[in-house]
Design a protein around this motif. Structure first.
Motif, mmCIF file in Angstrom:
data_model
loop_
_atom_site.group_PDB
_atom_site.id
_atom_site.type_symbol
_atom_site.label_atom_id
_atom_site.label_comp_id
_atom_site.label_asym_id
_atom_site.label_seq_id
_atom_site.Cartn_x
_atom_site.Cartn_y
_atom_site.Cartn_z
ATOM 1 N N TYR A 56 0.842 -1.206 0.000
ATOM 2 C CA TYR A 56 0.000 0.000 0.000
ATOM 3 C C TYR A 56 0.870 1.246 0.000
ATOM 4 N N GLU A 57 1.833 1.256 0.884
ATOM 5 C CA GLU A 57 2.668 2.449 1.010
ATOM 6 C C GLU A 57 3.400 2.781 -0.281
ATOM 7 N N GLU A 58 3.845 1.734 -0.943
ATOM 8 C CA GLU A 58 4.564 1.932 -2.197
ATOM 9 C C GLU A 58 3.623 2.521 -3.255
ATOM 10 N N MET A 59 2.414 1.946 -3.359
ATOM 11 C CA MET A 59 1.451 2.443 -4.339
ATOM 12 C C MET A 59 0.966 3.837 -3.969
ATOM 13 N N TYR A 60 0.746 4.035 -2.676
ATOM 14 C CA TYR A 60 0.256 5.341 -2.223
ATOM 15 C C TYR A 60 1.280 6.437 -2.544
ATOM 16 N N LYS A 61 2.540 6.098 -2.293
ATOM 17 C CA LYS A 61 3.621 7.048 -2.535
ATOM 18 C C LYS A 61 3.631 7.468 -4.008
ATOM 19 N N GLN A 62 3.553 6.492 -4.874
ATOM 20 C CA GLN A 62 3.538 6.817 -6.301
ATOM 21 C C GLN A 62 2.313 7.665 -6.650
ATOM 22 N N SER A 63 1.173 7.309 -6.043
ATOM 23 C CA SER A 63 -0.074 7.999 -6.391
ATOM 24 C C SER A 63 -0.062 9.479 -6.020
ATOM 25 N N GLU A 65 2.989 11.215 -5.438
ATOM 26 C CA GLU A 65 4.169 11.865 -6.011
ATOM 27 C C GLU A 65 4.016 12.070 -7.513
ATOM 28 N N ASP A 66 3.358 11.128 -8.159
ATOM 29 C CA ASP A 66 3.161 11.248 -9.596
ATOM 30 C C ASP A 66 1.749 10.794 -9.974
ATOM 31 N N PRO A 67 0.762 11.604 -9.557
ATOM 32 C CA PRO A 67 -0.624 11.200 -9.803
ATOM 33 C C PRO A 67 -0.935 11.020 -11.290
ATOM 34 N N ASP A 68 -0.249 11.786 -12.131
ATOM 35 C CA ASP A 68 -0.555 11.709 -13.559
ATOM 36 C C ASP A 68 -0.228 10.338 -14.134
ATOM 37 N N THR A 69 0.935 9.818 -13.781
ATOM 38 C CA THR A 69 1.307 8.493 -14.268
ATOM 39 C C THR A 69 0.438 7.432 -13.609
ATOM 40 N N PHE A 70 0.266 7.570 -12.313
ATOM 41 C CA PHE A 70 -0.501 6.579 -11.553
ATOM 42 C C PHE A 70 -1.904 6.409 -12.149
ATOM 43 N N TRP A 71 -2.615 7.521 -12.309
ATOM 44 C CA TRP A 71 -4.005 7.427 -12.780
ATOM 45 C C TRP A 71 -4.100 7.156 -14.277
ATOM 46 N N SER A 72 -3.104 7.584 -15.050
ATOM 47 C CA SER A 72 -3.127 7.281 -16.493
ATOM 48 C C SER A 72 -3.075 5.787 -16.714
ATOM 49 N N THR A 483 -9.527 4.061 8.871
ATOM 50 C CA THR A 483 -8.096 3.750 8.678
ATOM 51 C C THR A 483 -7.321 4.774 7.848
ATOM 52 N N PHE A 484 -6.994 4.445 6.574
ATOM 53 C CA PHE A 484 -6.041 5.274 5.822
ATOM 54 C C PHE A 484 -6.585 5.819 4.508
ATOM 55 N N PRO A 485 -5.930 6.865 3.976
ATOM 56 C CA PRO A 485 -6.399 7.449 2.707
ATOM 57 C C PRO A 485 -6.243 6.513 1.511
ATOM 58 N N PHE A 486 -7.178 6.637 0.594
ATOM 59 C CA PHE A 486 -7.092 5.879 -0.647
ATOM 60 C C PHE A 486 -5.948 6.449 -1.502
ATOM 61 N N PHE A 487 -5.565 5.709 -2.526
ATOM 62 C CA PHE A 487 -4.510 6.170 -3.437
ATOM 63 C C PHE A 487 -4.846 7.566 -3.957
#
Ligand code: 6R9
Length: 692
Positions: A56-63, A65-72, A483-487
């Motif tokens: 989760y932390e790894e995916m969240y971090k990417q989401s 830090e680079d939302p454009d790539t993540f969501w694309s 609990t925690f925030p979504f991506f």
């Protein structure tokens, strides 16, 4: 579907500690924290989409830090007739700061798609035409049906062709005032197919409320049904719509076409009031339409729907969602928050009249090709075992409901639950209000046999999709915490000056940056959008909720900090109820606050000042309640009317609700400083009249 044999969860933290604290800002809201951790068992975790905190932390971090790539990358899994524009590597633009100009959010602009195509055609084309898309369970046991993705596409196509035939075009509004028939989500999808903007009005709202919404969004067509049975109660929807359309006409807006679904289980066609030339039976015009319907490709930023919701002041707000970001986000949140696995059956008990019915009964699950259960009735009819009977009947794997329903069923004891197997259940969900730890534990232990993780999803009409939510299997749960925030979601807890707080803290819950399904505006009132949500704390979206973050980083929602009351998970503005009350000729003034209610979460407590010389009476009390029922809807009826010779006001004339909340809660010894009141004697009078 993959049924995992799940043994009891293990309690990682065996210290059982209950803490209470007040959210700094909320002042009066208190959250009960149980710091016990509940963790899904190994088997569950091994197969989970997000199987560890590290993942989760790894995916969240990417989401973030680079939302454009993540969501694309995620958006690419959908069908786009034309790909979105990419400018400097970005697929979204936003301004969340009123100091830097108008608030603006755009995702995937330039991209052409259609959410109906992605929710239906895409699956049919992938060979899933004969898979069940929706099980419909009627109010009366024994009345049911099921539709496949192929059936659903045919139905939607027919409705969309009809809408086109009466002149509904891309960008036009269509109001839907229907009970939970298959035809309700069908109507929504049909609008989406042709680019029309649907505005579903919960079929529990009164004629006045419906008229107000019609006058605001000016629909070409209203889709409705003649009536419905909810439990043992018949609701004559047609007379409500007639009244609303008449009111709208008097105020200057005429709806030309009203399509009425003949719901013969509830009422007879011949007993339905009729306006020739305007009203037309659904059954007379829809089934004859072609089942082929061209898809209208719309821009990702074209509006998908409007949904009215209550604010702390003024009339209801038309929350507007656009297409592309909403599609990507609802689908992704559905998948992760419920750890959805292809082939599973999912049941959401919400009505399509609320945001939950939009995002997580219709769009989110269908975009994932999930099989959904659509239930017309109420959880307690014909008895308190109905939900579990339905779970067994359709082998429901994921069950999503509201704390108010859980508490209502909990009161009936364990027996009605235990009578049914429920062995198909794998994940449980909760939404609408904070879930108190006692209800959480009952849900977990009794309904879920201590085997199913609970996803307590915090979000709002405005957010379109889940914002803070567990991902079952990803990390241990604490009862009462979302609990925690979504991506991609960056929450911020701020103090009353808008300063972001860090670590363990309590304050106002805000969000720092846009997420794909951010609402884009309030229909016809962008300034109100900015002042309500973005002006209170500069640079942030303000949710209206209080929140606590504990030492482990878990988020605990503590309830509204504004004058919105959350009754059974339904948002009701105090101002709306007050304005309904003062519509009564004998009511001079009213002040409405929420108070703790065992089943509903919050109840409505109204302080009423009568016109000079009028006597208090039970009859008047009933009349006042009736006024609110007719002005807003039965669900907004005050639970308590407290006669008030006067209201506690400051010298500048502001009602001090803080004091009224204390009186409503019977915390007379905690009234605090009353010396700033124009007339402190008012408080004594009010206390005397409690229970009178
Ligand atoms: C989805 C929905 C939004 C308000 C929101 C908050 C409350 C919703 C919650 C919750 C604590 C949860 N709320 N879910 N509070 N925990 N899991 O309900 O939308 O009708 O717009 O209401 O509901 O107070 O601000 P909506």
């Amino acid at each position: 579907s993959s049924q995992v044999d799940l043994t009891s969860v293990l309690s990682v933290d065996t210290r059982y500690k209950t803490e209470t604290h007040a959210a700094a800002s909320a002042g009066e809201q208190v959250v009960e924290e149980t710091q016990v951790l509940f963790e899904a068992n190994e088997e569950f975790r091994k197969n989970a989409l997000v199987s560890s905190t590290e993942k989760y932390e790894e995916m969240y971090k990417q989401s973030v830090e680079d939302p454009d790539t993540f969501w694309s990358e995620i958006a690419s899994q959908f069908h786009w007739e034309k790909k979105w524009d990419v400018t400097d590597g970005k697929v979204h633009t936003e301004n969340f700061d009123v100091r830097k100009g108008p608030i603006k959010v755009e995702w995937f602009k330039g991209g052409k798609t259609n959410i109906c195509y992605n929710a239906l055609d895409r699956h049919v084309e992938a060979g899933r035409a004969n898979d069940v898309a929706m099980f419909w369970e009627g109010n009366e046991p024994g009345y049911d049906s099921s539709v496949t993705f192929g059936n659903l596409l045919d139905l939607v196509s027919q409705v969309s062709n009809y809408l086109r035939s009466v002149g509904v075009k891309k960008g036009d509004a269509v109001v839907i005032y229907m009970p939970m028939l298959v035809e309700l989500p069908v109507a929504m999808l049909a609008c989406a197919r042709i680019g029309a903007i649907h505005s579903v009005v919960f079929a529990g709202f009164s004629a006045d409320s419906l008229a107000q919404r019609i006058l605001d969004c000016k629909p070409k067509v209203v889709l409705t049904a003649n009536g419905v049975m909810r439990g043992t109660k018949f609701i004559n929807l047609k007379t409500i719509v007639d009244d609303a359309l008449k009111q709208a006409k008097q105020e200057g807006y005429t709806v030309e076409t009203s399509v009425v679904f003949a719901n013969e289980v509830a009422t007879k066609k011949e007993e339905t009031a009729w306006v020739e030339g305007r009203d037309i039976w659904w059954q007379d015009v829809i089934p004859s339409q072609s089942t082929k319907s061209e898809v209208e490709w719309v821009d990702a930023e074209d509006p998908l729907f409007l949904l009215y919701t209550s604010g702390s002041t003024g009339k209801p707000k038309g929350v507007l969602h656009s297409t592309g970001g909403y599609m990507v986000y609802t689908a992704t949140t559905f998948k992760h928050a419920f750890d959805y696995r292809p082939g599973e059956v999912y049941w959401c008990t919400a009505d399509c009249g609320w945001i939950t019915g939009h995002s997580y009964l219709t769009y989110g699950p269908l975009l994932n090709g999930a099989t959904v259960v659509n239930f017309e009735g109420v959880p307690t009819y014909p008895d308190a075992g109905r939900c579990w009977e339905i779970v067994d009947k359709y082998n429901v794997n994921i069950f999503y409901t509201a704390p108010t329903a859980i508490r209502a069923l909990m009161r009936e004891g364990d027996k009605p639950v235990k009578k049914h197997s429920r062995k198909s259940l794998r994940v449980l969900g909760s939404v609408g209000e904070p879930i108190n730890p006692a209800a959480w534990k009952w849900y977990y232990e009794v309904v879920g046999d201590s085997r199913c993780p609970i996803s307590d999803t915090w979000w709002q009409t405005e957010t379109g999709g889940f914002m803070i939510t567990p991902m079952p299997g990803g990390w241990p749960l604490k009862p009462g915490s979302a609990t925690f925030p979504f991506f991609g979601v960056q929450p911020a807890i701020v103090d009353e000056n808008g300063k972001e707080l860090h670590g363990e803290c309590s304050g106002y819950l805000c969000v720092k940056a846009s997420w794909p399904s951010t609402f884009r505006t309030l229909f016809g009132d962008h300034p109100r959008y900015e002042t309500t949500y973005f002006a209170p704390f500069k640079g942030f979206y303000f949710s209206g909720d209080g929140c606590h973050r504990d030492k482990d980083g878990y988020y605990w929602l503590t309830g509204r900090v504004d004058d919105v009351i959350n009754v059974s998970g339904h948002r009701i503005g105090s101002a709306e109820v007050e304005s309904a009350l003062v519509h009564h000729p004998l009511c001079a003034e009213a002040a409405v606050v929420g108070y703790d209610h065992e089943v509903k979460g919050q109840g409505i407590y109204a302080f009423v000042t009568l016109v000079e010389g009028v006597e208090y009476s039970d009859k008047l009390r009933k009349d006042l309640i009736a006024k609110v029922r007719s002005q807003i809807g039965p669900f907004a009826a005050p639970d308590i009317i407290h006669w008030a010779p006067g209201l506690p006001k400051t010298r500048s004339g502001k009602i001090m609700r803080r004091i009224l909340r204390k009186i409503a809660a019977n915390q007379i010894d905690e009234l605090g400083d009353v010396s700033t009141l124009a007339d402190p004697g008012v408080v004594e009078q009010l206390i005397e009249l409690r229970d009178k």
